[in-house]
Write a protein that holds these residues in place. Structure first.
Motif, short mmCIF file in Angstrom:
data_model
loop_
_atom_site.label_atom_id
_atom_site.label_comp_id
_atom_site.label_asym_id
_atom_site.label_seq_id
_atom_site.Cartn_x
_atom_site.Cartn_y
_atom_site.Cartn_z
N GLU A 208 38.54 46.26 36.40
CA GLU A 208 39.56 46.16 37.45
C GLU A 208 40.78 45.42 36.91
O GLU A 208 40.65 44.30 36.42
CB GLU A 208 39.01 45.40 38.65
N PRO A 209 41.98 46.02 36.98
CA PRO A 209 43.17 45.34 36.48
C PRO A 209 43.39 43.98 37.12
O PRO A 209 43.87 43.04 36.45
CB PRO A 209 44.31 46.32 36.86
N LYS A 210 43.02 43.82 38.39
CA LYS A 210 43.23 42.55 39.08
C LYS A 210 42.36 41.43 38.51
O LYS A 210 42.61 40.25 38.79
CB LYS A 210 42.99 42.70 40.58
N MET A 211 41.34 41.78 37.71
CA MET A 211 40.45 40.79 37.13
C MET A 211 40.89 40.33 35.75
O MET A 211 40.18 39.58 35.08
CB MET A 211 39.03 41.36 37.05
N GLU A 212 42.07 40.74 35.31
CA GLU A 212 42.55 40.34 33.98
C GLU A 212 42.58 38.81 33.86
O GLU A 212 43.01 38.12 34.77
CB GLU A 212 43.94 40.91 33.73
N ASP A 213 42.13 38.31 32.71
CA ASP A 213 42.05 36.87 32.48
C ASP A 213 43.42 36.21 32.44
O ASP A 213 44.38 36.75 31.89
CB ASP A 213 41.38 36.57 31.14
N SER A 214 43.47 34.99 32.99
CA SER A 214 44.66 34.16 32.84
C SER A 214 44.66 33.42 31.50
O SER A 214 45.73 33.05 31.00
CB SER A 214 44.74 33.14 33.98
#
Length: 267
Positions: A208-214
């Motif tokens: 999921e793109p929204k789960m990309e790490d900070s």
């Protein structure tokens, strides 16, 4: 009694770090821990001890158990150094629950660090067309040859030309996941050089793109190992969680550190 602490790691300013929950005094099995991480939708690290009293760190992302997570390790380090009797203690040795990898937690004058040794792994083949396919960027020209390195969780490292290219990437996350499973690699890390030991990066390891790490400490460790130089690695600004990972290269080992901030946890 189970204790849960929320911490933000690698933030460049208050409230912007990568979140993790540190759970102490927990007796749940891995399945229950996985369910808890999924319900919380936050990376969780459980502090345990083996039969010999060695401290163990057990990591769970919302979607999977992990062999290593460095921002969660920093969060655990903050809690371990805060335990009674640990004032002034410079180092604490821990092991990862899945693979038994030894990590050394360092309480240094300029902050908390985790010291790791390079990890051996079977290097996968990297076809010439693979980076463009994974990044969903036909015709992209990398700034250096792709590489895979590991300090506990192998990463495919792809250097792109500049920040504009990096930030515009919309990779094929399904293809990255499939290739990673096939070759035992933990996703790919795209990065660019900013000059003077400074880099910016993005980690692609979720469907999921929204789960990309900070912030991705294992990728910072892999990149430090690959370049064999200290670096400042910026990540997450576009996600609203601007982060900075600081690394050092010392006598063949990698040190990863950054800010750690306690945050309020609501059960």
């Amino acid at each position: 009694m189970r204790a849960i602490h929320k911490l933000l790691c690698f933030g460049t300013q208050a409230g912007t770090g990568n979140p993790a929950l540190v759970i102490e005094n927990d007796s749940a099995d891995p399945a229950a821990r996985q369910l808890f991480a999924f319900q919380q939708q936050i990376t969780c690290v459980f502090i345990d001890a083996d039969a010999d009293g060695c401290l163990l760190l057990d990591y769970f992302y919302p979607h999977m158990r992990s062999p290593l997570c460095l921002h969660a390790t920093l969060a655990a380090a903050q809690r371990l150094f805060a335990r009674p009797g640990q004032a002034g203690v410079p180092t604490i040795a821990v092991k990862t629950a899945m693979h038994g990898q030894t990590l050394i937690l360092l309480n240094m004058a300029d902050g908390l660090f985790v010291r790791l040794a390079p990890q051996a792994f079977a290097a996968p083949p990297i076809a010439a067309e693979l980076p463009a396919a994974l990044l969903n960027a036909p015709g992209i020209v990398l700034a250096s040859a792709p590489a895979v390195a590991s300090v506990g969780s192998p990463k495919l490292l792809l250097e792109v030309a500049d920040c504009a290219t990096l930030r515009a990437l919309r990779p094929d996350l399904d293809l990255i996941a499939a290739w990673s499973r096939q070759h035992g690699v933990s996703g790919c890390y795209a990065y660019c050089a900013l000059g003077q030991g400074r880099y910016e990066g993005r980690n692609f390891n979720h469907l999921e793109p929204k789960m990309e790490d900070s912030a991705t400490g294992v990728a910072a460790g892999a990149l430090t190992l690959h370049l064999q130089t200290p670096l400042q690695l910026f990540q997450g600004a576009a996600l609203g969680h601007a982060c900075l990972i600081r690394s050092r290269w010392q006598e063949g080992q990698v040190l990863i550190g950054g800010a750690v901030e306690t945050a309020a946890y609501a059960a």
